[in-house]
Design a protein around this motif. Sequence first.
Motif, short mmCIF file in Angstrom:
data_model
loop_
_atom_site.label_atom_id
_atom_site.label_comp_id
_atom_site.label_asym_id
_atom_site.label_seq_id
_atom_site.Cartn_x
_atom_site.Cartn_y
_atom_site.Cartn_z
N SER A 91 24.05 -20.85 0.36
CA SER A 91 23.41 -20.76 1.67
C SER A 91 22.63 -19.46 1.81
CB SER A 91 24.47 -20.86 2.77
OG SER A 91 23.89 -20.67 4.03
N ALA A 92 23.22 -18.35 1.38
CA ALA A 92 22.55 -17.05 1.48
C ALA A 92 21.28 -17.02 0.63
CB ALA A 92 23.50 -15.94 1.05
N GLN A 93 21.30 -17.65 -0.53
CA GLN A 93 20.13 -17.66 -1.39
C GLN A 93 18.97 -18.45 -0.79
OE1 GLN A 93 21.88 -19.20 -4.99
NE2 GLN A 93 22.28 -17.15 -5.78
N ALA A 94 19.28 -19.38 0.12
CA ALA A 94 18.24 -20.19 0.75
C ALA A 94 17.97 -19.76 2.18
CB ALA A 94 18.65 -21.66 0.71
N SER A 95 18.55 -18.65 2.61
CA SER A 95 18.44 -18.21 4.00
C SER A 95 17.41 -17.09 4.15
CB SER A 95 19.80 -17.71 4.49
OG SER A 95 19.67 -17.11 5.76
N MET A 96 16.56 -17.21 5.18
CA MET A 96 15.56 -16.17 5.46
C MET A 96 16.23 -14.87 5.90
SD MET A 96 12.72 -17.53 4.77
CE MET A 96 11.32 -16.88 5.64
N SER A 97 17.45 -14.95 6.40
CA SER A 97 18.13 -13.74 6.87
C SER A 97 18.74 -12.94 5.72
CB SER A 97 19.23 -14.11 7.88
OG SER A 97 20.22 -14.89 7.27
N GLU A 98 18.63 -13.44 4.51
CA GLU A 98 19.11 -12.73 3.31
C GLU A 98 17.92 -12.53 2.36
OE1 GLU A 98 22.19 -11.70 2.49
OE2 GLU A 98 23.29 -12.53 4.16
N PRO A 99 17.00 -11.60 2.70
CA PRO A 99 15.76 -11.47 1.94
C PRO A 99 15.91 -11.00 0.49
CG PRO A 99 15.95 -9.67 3.51
CD PRO A 99 17.09 -10.62 3.79
N ASP A 100 17.03 -10.41 0.15
CA ASP A 100 17.21 -9.91 -1.21
C ASP A 100 17.98 -10.85 -2.12
OD1 ASP A 100 15.85 -7.59 -0.59
OD2 ASP A 100 17.66 -6.56 0.07
N ARG A 101 18.32 -12.03 -1.62
CA ARG A 101 19.08 -13.00 -2.43
C ARG A 101 18.24 -14.24 -2.64
NH1 ARG A 101 25.07 -13.25 -0.17
NH2 ARG A 101 25.45 -14.03 -2.25
N TRP A 102 18.13 -14.64 -3.90
CA TRP A 102 17.28 -15.77 -4.27
C TRP A 102 18.02 -16.70 -5.21
CZ3 TRP A 102 12.52 -16.12 -2.08
CH2 TRP A 102 12.04 -14.97 -1.46
N MET A 103 17.69 -17.97 -5.15
CA MET A 103 18.25 -18.95 -6.07
C MET A 103 17.58 -18.76 -7.42
SD MET A 103 18.43 -23.08 -5.47
CE MET A 103 19.04 -22.85 -3.82
N ASN A 104 18.37 -18.73 -8.48
CA ASN A 104 17.76 -18.52 -9.80
C ASN A 104 17.09 -19.80 -10.30
OD1 ASN A 104 19.61 -20.06 -11.45
ND2 ASN A 104 21.08 -18.41 -11.20
N VAL A 105 16.22 -19.65 -11.27
CA VAL A 105 15.42 -20.77 -11.77
C VAL A 105 16.29 -21.88 -12.34
CG1 VAL A 105 13.67 -21.43 -13.46
CG2 VAL A 105 13.42 -19.31 -12.20
#
Length: 141
Positions: A31-45
Motif C-alpha cells: 500500500s505504501a509503495q502505491a500511495s502518494m503520501s509515501e513519496p520515497d517508497r516505490w514498487m520495484n520493477v
Amino acid sequence: MKATGHALMVAAGGCTAAQIILGHKSPSTISAQASMSEPDRWMNVRDVMTLEYHVQEPIVSRWMVDRHSADARRVFAPIDDGSIMHFVRECGEAKLALIASHERRRCDGTYSAADRALTIRELRELEEGARDLRERLEAQL
C-alpha cells in the motif's frame, strides 16, 4: 507512476491479494509503495512485472511507454550552450548550498537522520538532472 502502481494493485485485488501474489511483502508495504503520501517508497520493477502478468494487463508498463513517447522531443531535442551553462550553474549553486549546509550541521552537532535524508534526496535530484543532460548531449553525437 504512483497512480498507475495503485491502479495495478487494485486490479490485482487490493493490498492483501497483491501480497499473496508477490509473497514477500506485507499489505501495508505494498500500500505504501502505491500511495502518494509515501513519496520515497516505490514498487520495484520485478513486483510490477509479476502483478501485470497476474492481472494480464500492462497497467504501469503502458503508462511508462506512453510517457516516454510523450517526452521523446524533450529527451532528444537539441540542447544549446545557454541551456548547458544554465544547468551547470544551477548544479554548482545547489552543490555549494548542500556542502555549506552539511558543514554547518556537522560543526554544530545537529546533523540528524532527516538532514541526511534531505541531503541524499537533493543529491539524487542533481544526479538525475546531470544524467538527463548527458543523455540529451549524447543523443546529438
